[in-house]
Design a protein around this motif. Structure first.
Motif, PDB file in Angstrom:
ATOM      1  N   ALA A   1     -20.712  -1.729  -9.014  1.00 44.41           N
ATOM      2  CA  ALA A   1     -19.866  -2.239  -7.936  1.00 44.41           C
ATOM      3  C   ALA A   1     -19.457  -1.086  -7.030  1.00 44.41           C
ATOM      4  N   ASP A   2     -20.242  -0.850  -5.994  1.00 43.79           N
ATOM      5  CA  ASP A   2     -19.984   0.264  -5.098  1.00 43.79           C
ATOM      6  C   ASP A   2     -19.291  -0.159  -3.807  1.00 43.79           C
ATOM      7  N   SER A   3     -19.307  -1.433  -3.483  1.00 49.07           N
ATOM      8  CA  SER A   3     -18.807  -1.869  -2.189  1.00 49.07           C
ATOM      9  C   SER A   3     -17.317  -1.604  -2.040  1.00 49.07           C
ATOM     10  N   VAL A   4     -16.543  -1.848  -3.081  1.00 49.48           N
ATOM     11  CA  VAL A   4     -15.103  -1.639  -2.992  1.00 49.48           C
ATOM     12  C   VAL A   4     -14.793  -0.159  -2.806  1.00 49.48           C
ATOM     13  N   ARG A   5     -15.448   0.699  -3.563  1.00 52.96           N
ATOM     14  CA  ARG A   5     -15.216   2.131  -3.436  1.00 52.96           C
ATOM     15  C   ARG A   5     -15.576   2.619  -2.035  1.00 52.96           C
ATOM     16  N   GLU A   6     -16.725   2.188  -1.545  1.00 49.60           N
ATOM     17  CA  GLU A   6     -17.145   2.636  -0.227  1.00 49.60           C
ATOM     18  C   GLU A   6     -16.187   2.166   0.855  1.00 49.60           C
ATOM     19  N   GLU A   7     -15.719   0.948   0.742  1.00 48.37           N
ATOM     20  CA  GLU A   7     -14.785   0.426   1.731  1.00 48.37           C
ATOM     21  C   GLU A   7     -13.450   1.161   1.658  1.00 48.37           C
ATOM     22  N   PHE A   8     -13.005   1.448   0.448  1.00 50.44           N
ATOM     23  CA  PHE A   8     -11.749   2.199   0.269  1.00 50.44           C
ATOM     24  C   PHE A   8     -11.866   3.580   0.911  1.00 50.44           C
ATOM     25  N   LEU A   9     -12.940   4.294   0.621  1.00 51.26           N
ATOM     26  CA  LEU A   9     -13.114   5.623   1.186  1.00 51.26           C
ATOM     27  C   LEU A   9     -13.270   5.568   2.702  1.00 51.26           C
ATOM     28  N   HIS A  10     -13.921   4.519   3.190  1.00 55.99           N
ATOM     29  CA  HIS A  10     -14.071   4.356   4.640  1.00 55.99           C
ATOM     30  C   HIS A  10     -12.714   4.172   5.301  1.00 55.99           C
ATOM     31  N   GLN A  11     -11.821   3.442   4.663  1.00 58.60           N
ATOM     32  CA  GLN A  11     -10.497   3.217   5.232  1.00 58.60           C
ATOM     33  C   GLN A  11      -9.622   4.461   5.143  1.00 58.60           C
ATOM     34  N   VAL A  12      -9.785   5.256   4.100  1.00 54.60           N
ATOM     35  CA  VAL A  12      -8.957   6.454   3.942  1.00 54.60           C
ATOM     36  C   VAL A  12      -9.420   7.560   4.880  1.00 54.60           C
ATOM     37  N   TYR A  13     -10.733   7.799   4.923  1.00 59.47           N
ATOM     38  CA  TYR A  13     -11.245   8.951   5.649  1.00 59.47           C
ATOM     39  C   TYR A  13     -11.598   8.598   7.091  1.00 59.47           C
ATOM     40  N   THR A  14     -10.558   8.278   7.836  1.00 60.07           N
ATOM     41  CA  THR A  14     -10.661   8.194   9.287  1.00 60.07           C
ATOM     42  C   THR A  14      -9.806   9.313   9.866  1.00 60.07           C
ATOM     43  N   LYS A  15     -10.084   9.674  11.092  1.00 57.74           N
ATOM     44  CA  LYS A  15      -9.388  10.819  11.680  1.00 57.74           C
ATOM     45  C   LYS A  15      -7.886  10.582  11.743  1.00 57.74           C
ATOM     46  N   ASP A  16      -7.473   9.372  12.124  1.00 51.36           N
ATOM     47  CA  ASP A  16      -6.039   9.088  12.231  1.00 51.36           C
ATOM     48  C   ASP A  16      -5.365   9.122  10.867  1.00 51.36           C
ATOM     49  N   ASN A  17      -6.014   8.559   9.859  1.00 48.73           N
ATOM     50  CA  ASN A  17      -5.403   8.538   8.534  1.00 48.73           C
ATOM     51  C   ASN A  17      -5.331   9.937   7.926  1.00 48.73           C
ATOM     52  N   ILE A  18      -6.348  10.741   8.161  1.00 52.41           N
ATOM     53  CA  ILE A  18      -6.311  12.112   7.641  1.00 52.41           C
ATOM     54  C   ILE A  18      -5.212  12.919   8.328  1.00 52.41           C
ATOM     55  N   LEU A  19      -4.962  12.638   9.594  1.00 52.44           N
ATOM     56  CA  LEU A  19      -3.851  13.304  10.273  1.00 52.44           C
ATOM     57  C   LEU A  19      -2.515  12.927   9.642  1.00 52.44           C
ATOM     58  N   CYS A  20      -2.401  11.680   9.180  1.00 50.24           N
ATOM     59  CA  CYS A  20      -1.178  11.273   8.471  1.00 50.24           C
ATOM     60  C   CYS A  20      -1.017  12.072   7.175  1.00 50.24           C
ATOM     61  N   ILE A  21      -2.110  12.254   6.439  1.00 50.98           N
ATOM     62  CA  ILE A  21      -2.050  13.055   5.214  1.00 50.98           C
ATOM     63  C   ILE A  21      -1.695  14.501   5.540  1.00 50.98           C
ATOM     64  N   LYS A  22      -2.260  15.002   6.634  1.00 49.31           N
ATOM     65  CA  LYS A  22      -1.937  16.375   7.054  1.00 49.31           C
ATOM     66  C   LYS A  22      -0.448  16.521   7.343  1.00 49.31           C
ATOM     67  N   ASN A  23       0.131  15.540   8.014  1.00 44.95           N
ATOM     68  CA  ASN A  23       1.557  15.620   8.327  1.00 44.95           C
ATOM     69  C   ASN A  23       2.410  15.600   7.061  1.00 44.95           C
ATOM     70  N   VAL A  24       1.978  14.821   6.075  1.00 45.35           N
ATOM     71  CA  VAL A  24       2.723  14.810   4.805  1.00 45.35           C
ATOM     72  C   VAL A  24       2.632  16.177   4.140  1.00 45.35           C
ATOM     73  N   LEU A  25       1.436  16.747   4.110  1.00 40.20           N
ATOM     74  CA  LEU A  25       1.258  18.049   3.467  1.00 40.20           C
ATOM     75  C   LEU A  25       1.918  19.174   4.250  1.00 40.20           C
ATOM     76  N   GLY A  26       2.140  18.964   5.542  1.00 36.46           N
ATOM     77  CA  GLY A  26       2.739  20.001   6.371  1.00 36.46           C
ATOM     78  C   GLY A  26       4.246  20.068   6.288  1.00 36.46           C
ATOM     79  N   GLN A  27       4.865  19.170   5.544  1.00 34.96           N
ATOM     80  CA  GLN A  27       6.324  19.183   5.433  1.00 34.96           C
ATOM     81  C   GLN A  27       6.795  20.412   4.665  1.00 34.96           C
ATOM     82  N   GLN A  28       7.933  20.936   5.072  1.00 35.54           N
ATOM     83  CA  GLN A  28       8.539  22.071   4.378  1.00 35.54           C
ATOM     84  C   GLN A  28       9.986  21.713   4.085  1.00 35.54           C
ATOM     85  N   SER A  29      10.237  21.327   2.863  1.00 36.17           N
ATOM     86  CA  SER A  29      11.572  20.914   2.449  1.00 36.17           C
ATOM     87  C   SER A  29      11.684  21.057   0.945  1.00 36.17           C
ATOM     88  N   SER A  30      12.869  21.357   0.485  1.00 41.17           N
ATOM     89  CA  SER A  30      13.097  21.479  -0.955  1.00 41.17           C
ATOM     90  C   SER A  30      13.531  20.165  -1.589  1.00 41.17           C
TER      91      SER A  30
END
Length: 987
Positions: free
Chosen positions: A149-178
């Motif tokens: 069953a590869d279709s679900v995995r491929e669709e999931f990765l397709h939805q995660v790895y878009t430029k806009d979504n990766i920018l959201c992950i970048k913003n989360v990782l760029g936070q500096q707070s304790s």
């Protein structure tokens, strides 16, 4: 709860006009689902997912969820946020229900809306955290998914790895707070990358979108937390905030390693991150002010491996200096001193990073400190990153060997599953990040060790002295002799595998794997990768692996997933399921089998006894292309002349399969197939050779050896540019007394024929390391890498195309050697066309003019040559000249025909002075064959040929080889001179 009650609650959520009623209904639904996996399918069947996603969608559209129903009543943002938070929490719990639930979540775009909820400007910290948990739960469930069953995995990765979504992950990782919630967000975002990033396209996107830079900033915060006073002063004016005790380093380091592990370019991007220039650049400026004396890192190396402390970086940490390392002991002696010795706690100073040297050296020094002072996964990931940096960025640094010998015993000890696992602090990880620390440690430790030792027999010896082969063998046996529960919860049975399908991973038809089965399969892959690394170069280590008794388990690992009716120990059917191994395990097992089959003794004994040929042959037709490539590489070794598996494979029809693979659109499969055919036809009867040429098609083979993948332009007879490709490595082969090519052992080049071998494989950077000495700045070296990376994929494809052409020439060479060679030469002339074949050989030997050169990162050691030199590439030259030598070894008619090819002989004259000794020796063999006679009737023709060669200047070139520095060339020259001078004197 009845079906009516479920419908009532969902109706209240979707249709109620009271926000408090909606939120209360959501809480009831949450309490019904969390902790009750058996209820989740019922709620999904009732339609819960679309309703929950619509609540998220309204928030994403900027609407308050209840505004449309309450025009006169203002609903506070708190209620709207609470509803969305309850909805995403429920979706996260559903995602933990296993693979059977994932299609409903993916179809409704749950992943996309969860990614959209990562914007901290529009969502509360709790909402961002809950959304990250949903994404991690989906990724965790995908690990348990059925192999088909590869279709679900491929669709999931397709939805995660878009430029806009990766920018959201970048913003989360760029936070500096304790704040704890922010640190959890960062750890979960890093964990999402760790679980989903699998392809180079994804790694490139993460790099280009700034995620790698954000991870570098997080790493810098840990460095600041443990830095000395001078280092803190250097960054006091910057935006780097030191990490707090709530920050977790392991997920950050793992994400960095996964992104940069397969690219020299990305590794240099990481090292040259702006934050490191801020951090270490100023540190270098302050170096003259304060350089306290601290002891060398290896002065206490005997206290490294074994029981470790758990500490926060920068607090109570040992000092490290960048001074020279005292090293006067061998690897074996070192390892014997570093096993099972606890590391004492130290609280006397902070980490002292050297104030001089390139950025990668200072960064490596900090990582070495982490390796020494931390434990468990943090130590392992720091070791991995340290290995990558010194392999890709600074492999010529003298300290790398010392660091390697520091890391090896630690990783080997981590693989001892009988020992008490080392742990970080109990609250180190959210349960969605690392379900167990042992899981990650055991899964990655063997494969990380393989990266460290794969090209170094010295480091392999150090690991072997630490008992690594014994531990790896023990692990692999345990993974088969004591398999986990085979069925998911809810199956009809939870029994173990029977002896008839020992260790087979299985699953129920609907629920997927149980987590422990996934752990076993991943660990199998990692152990096999490590065994392949140790078996690649040394017969001694191959022998140790064979003697450890793992060959039968390697064979079992070559069995792919198949549908089967599982039975218990009494032979009673349990349930339908899947037995065998996934693709990743098959690839690792093929790599191990290929490495073991490089030994002549192993081919003739252990591997034939274990029936290696049968499972490998079945994998040649596997539906997965990567498996076909890997299996074909193994078959190349099994078809060698001295292999007892050669004839059974030929009888089974391997010739037809290899000919089919040779026409594949994938260059790697073509390369392996042609390589295997080259071995198959060597010493084979002419009937087999003729069948091979007919199956391949003379037209196809002619096109392969005359096509131009790139590399050089050479003038044709009319003076126009004509391309000649760059050659590859011919492997372990030599010529016999008749000038015939004999394949001694297929020591295939890992950089060309087996790019699939390892998930942790790298591209050779020797050319860069030679040009960039220790004084070269990181920025300059980074610029070189960046320029080369643009052509990286093209150059790798070009290198493989060139290797295909070289092996095709070698195939022709083996077709026309051996008994009754004259018959095969005539058949080749008939199929190719006599003039066409000679024209192709001429084109391969014409001196090149610069046209398109391979970037240095695509060149293996065998590809390095001058693009403006006097000669064509030596690999192509050798292959072409060997064909000429074999034609000259045919009948007298063929020798006379060869002497009529004036342009071909003219091009061969300068090759007698070729810098490659094998090319010179091959040219001497041509003279020997042209001046050889079987009876006195042919002697006059030989004398005529000798006079013609003297006119061409060949005799003068031959006289220059009498004092050749290579012994083989010199001895062959003596024989040639005796024959030529005897003919010229008329004796």
């Amino acid at each position: 709860m009845t079906s009516f009650e479920r419908s009532y609650i969902l109706g209240a959520i979707e249709q109620s006009e009271s926000p408090t009623t909606v939120i209360e209904s959501l809480r009831i639904l949450k309490n019904e689902i969390i902790g009750y996996d058996e209820k989740k399918p019922l709620w999904i069947e009732a339609g819960a997912v679309p309703i929950l996603v619509r609540i998220l969608k309204r928030g994403h559209n900027g609407q308050k969820a209840f505004t449309t129903r309450y025009s006169t009543e203002e609903i506070s943002l708190d209620l709207d946020e609470d509803a969305r938070l309850q909805a995403v929490t429920i979706l996260g719990s559903l995602a933990k229900g296993g693979p059977s639930i994932l299609p409903s979540l993916v179809i409704e775009n749950t992943v996309e809306y969860a990614m959209n909820s990562l914007d901290s400007d529009l969502n509360s910290p709790a909402m961002v955290l809950a959304s990250l948990r949903v994404l991690n739960h989906v990724a965790d469930s995908l690990e348990l998914e059925q192999p088909s069953a590869d279709s679900v995995r491929e669709e999931f990765l397709h939805q995660v790895y878009t430029k806009d979504n990766i920018l959201c992950i970048k913003n989360v990782l760029g936070q500096q707070s304790s704040k704890l919630v922010v640190q959890k967000q960062i750890s979960l975002a890093a964990a999402l990358i760790n679980k989903t990033c699998q392809e180079d396209v994804q790694r490139d996107l993460l790099n280009e979108s700034g995620v790698l830079e954000a991870l570098a900033t997080q790493t810098a915060s840990f460095i600041c937390a443990g830095a000395s006073w001078s280092h803190q002063k250097a960054v006091s004016s910057s935006t780097i905030i030191p990490a707090s005790s709530k920050s977790k380093l392991a997920p950050i380091l793992q994400a960095i390693c996964i992104i940069i592990s397969k690219s020299e370019y990305r590794a240099n991007c990481f090292v040259n991150s702006q934050v490191f220039h801020i951090l270490f650049g100023k540190n270098q400026m302050e170096s003259s002010e304060r350089q306290p004396h601290v002891p060398p890192v290896l002065n206490e190396i005997s206290q490294i491996a074994g029981q470790s402390m758990s500490s926060n970086l920068g607090v109570n940490a040992r000092s490290i200096s960048h001074q020279g390392l005292p090293w006067d002991t061998g690897a074996s002696e070192l390892i014997s001193k570093t096993q099972h010795v606890p590391v004492p706690t130290s609280s006397d100073s902070h980490l002292q990073i050297a104030a001089e040297g390139p950025i990668e050296h200072q960064l490596g020094e900090w990582l070495a400190h982490v390796v020494r002072m931390e434990a468990g996964v943090t130590r392992l990931m720091a070791s991995w990153l340290l290995i990558i940096l010194y392999r890709f960025v600074s492999s010529d640094h003298p300290r790398f060997s010392s660091y390697a010998l520091l890391i090896i015993p630690m990783i080997v000890f981590m693989m001892d599953n009988d020992s008490t696992p080392e742990r970080d602090t109990p609250s180190s990880y959210d349960d969605a990040i690392l379900q167990s620390e042992e899981w990650l440690t055991m899964r990655y430790a063997p494969s990380i060790l393989s990266v460290l030792v794969e090209d170094s027999v010295y480091h392999q010896q150090a690991a072997v002295s630490a008992g690594v082969i014994k531990k790896l063998s023990h692990l692999l046996k345990q993974l088969y002799d004591r398999p986990p529960s085979l069925f998911s919860e809810g199956s009809t049975s939870n029994c173990l595998a029977t002896s008839s399908n020992r260790g087979s991973a299985a699953m129920s038809s609907g629920n997927g794997f149980v987590p422990k089965t996934v752990y076993v399969l991943r660990l199998r892959e990692s152990v096999l990768i490590a065994l392949a690394a140790f078996a690649t170069q040394s017969d001694e280590f191959r022998k140790l692996i064979i003697e450890s008794g793992v060959v039968s388990f390697v064979i079992d690992s070559l069995k792919p997933f198949t549908r089967a009716d599982l039975k218990d120990s009494e032979g009673q059917q349990i349930a339908p399921g899947v037995v065998g191994n996934p693709t990743a395990v098959l690839l690792a097992a093929c790599a191990t089998a290929r490495a073991l089959s490089r030994s002549v003794n192993t081919l003739r004994t252990s591997l034939i006894d274990a029936s290696l040929a049968n499972p490998v042959f079945s994998l040649l037709k596997h539906p997965d292309l990567q498996v076909q490539i890997a299996a074909t590489a193994v078959v190349c070794n099994l078809l060698l002349e001295f292999s007892p598996m050669r004839e059974p494979l030929i009888a089974a029809g391997v010739l037809d399969i290899l000919c089919e693979h040779a026409h594949s659109s994938d260059v790697r499969l073509r390369l392996n197939a042609v390589w295997g055919l080259k071995h198959l036809v060597n010493t084979a009867p002419n009937q087999t050779k003729i069948k091979c040429l007919e199956e391949l098609g003379a037209g196809w083979l002619k096109q392969i050896i005359s096509d131009v993948p790139g590399g050089f332009a050479t003038p044709n007879r009319n003076g126009q540019a004509r391309d000649v490709s760059v050659g590859g490595q011919t492997g372990m082969s030599t010529s016999n007394a008749a000038g015939q090519q004999v394949n001694l052992l297929n020591a295939m080049d890992d950089r060309t024929i087996c790019l699939f071998d390892s998930r942790f494989a790298r591209v050779d950077g020797q050319a860069w390391n030679d040009t960039a000495n220790s004084s070269t700045s990181s920025t300059r070296r980074f610029t070189m890498h960046a320029a080369s990376e643009r052509d990286f994929k093209t150059s790798i494809a070009l290198a493989n195309e060139v290797a295909v052409q070289e092996q095709a020439l070698n195939l022709i060479q083996n077709l026309i050697c051996g008994e009754n060679a004259a018959e095969m030469i005539d058949f080749l002339f008939q199929e190719f066309g006599q003039d066409v074949l000679f024209e192709i050989l001429v084109s391969r030997l014409r001196p090149p003019t610069p046209h398109i050169s391979l970037p240095s990162n695509a060149q293996s050691k065998s590809y390095t040559h001058s693009t403006t030199g006097q000669y064509p590439p030596p690999e192509i030259v050798k292959a072409a000249v060997y064909i000429v030598v074999h034609i000259a070894n045919g009948s007298p008619r063929h020798r006379q025909l060869l002497m009529s090819q004036y342009e071909l002989l003219q091009l061969m004259v300068p090759l007698f002075s070729h810098p490659d000794k094998e090319v010179r020796a091959t040219c001497v063999w041509l003279v020997i064959n042209l001046t050889w006679w079987d009876d006195h009737h042919e002697k006059q023709h030989c004398r005529t040929r000798a006079h013609e060669m003297r006119k061409l200047g060949i005799l003068e070139k031959l006289q220059g080889l009498v004092t050749d520095p290579d012994l083989d060339v010199k001895e062959r020259t003596k024989t040639a001179m005796e024959q030529v001078t005897g003919l010229l004197r008329g004796t």
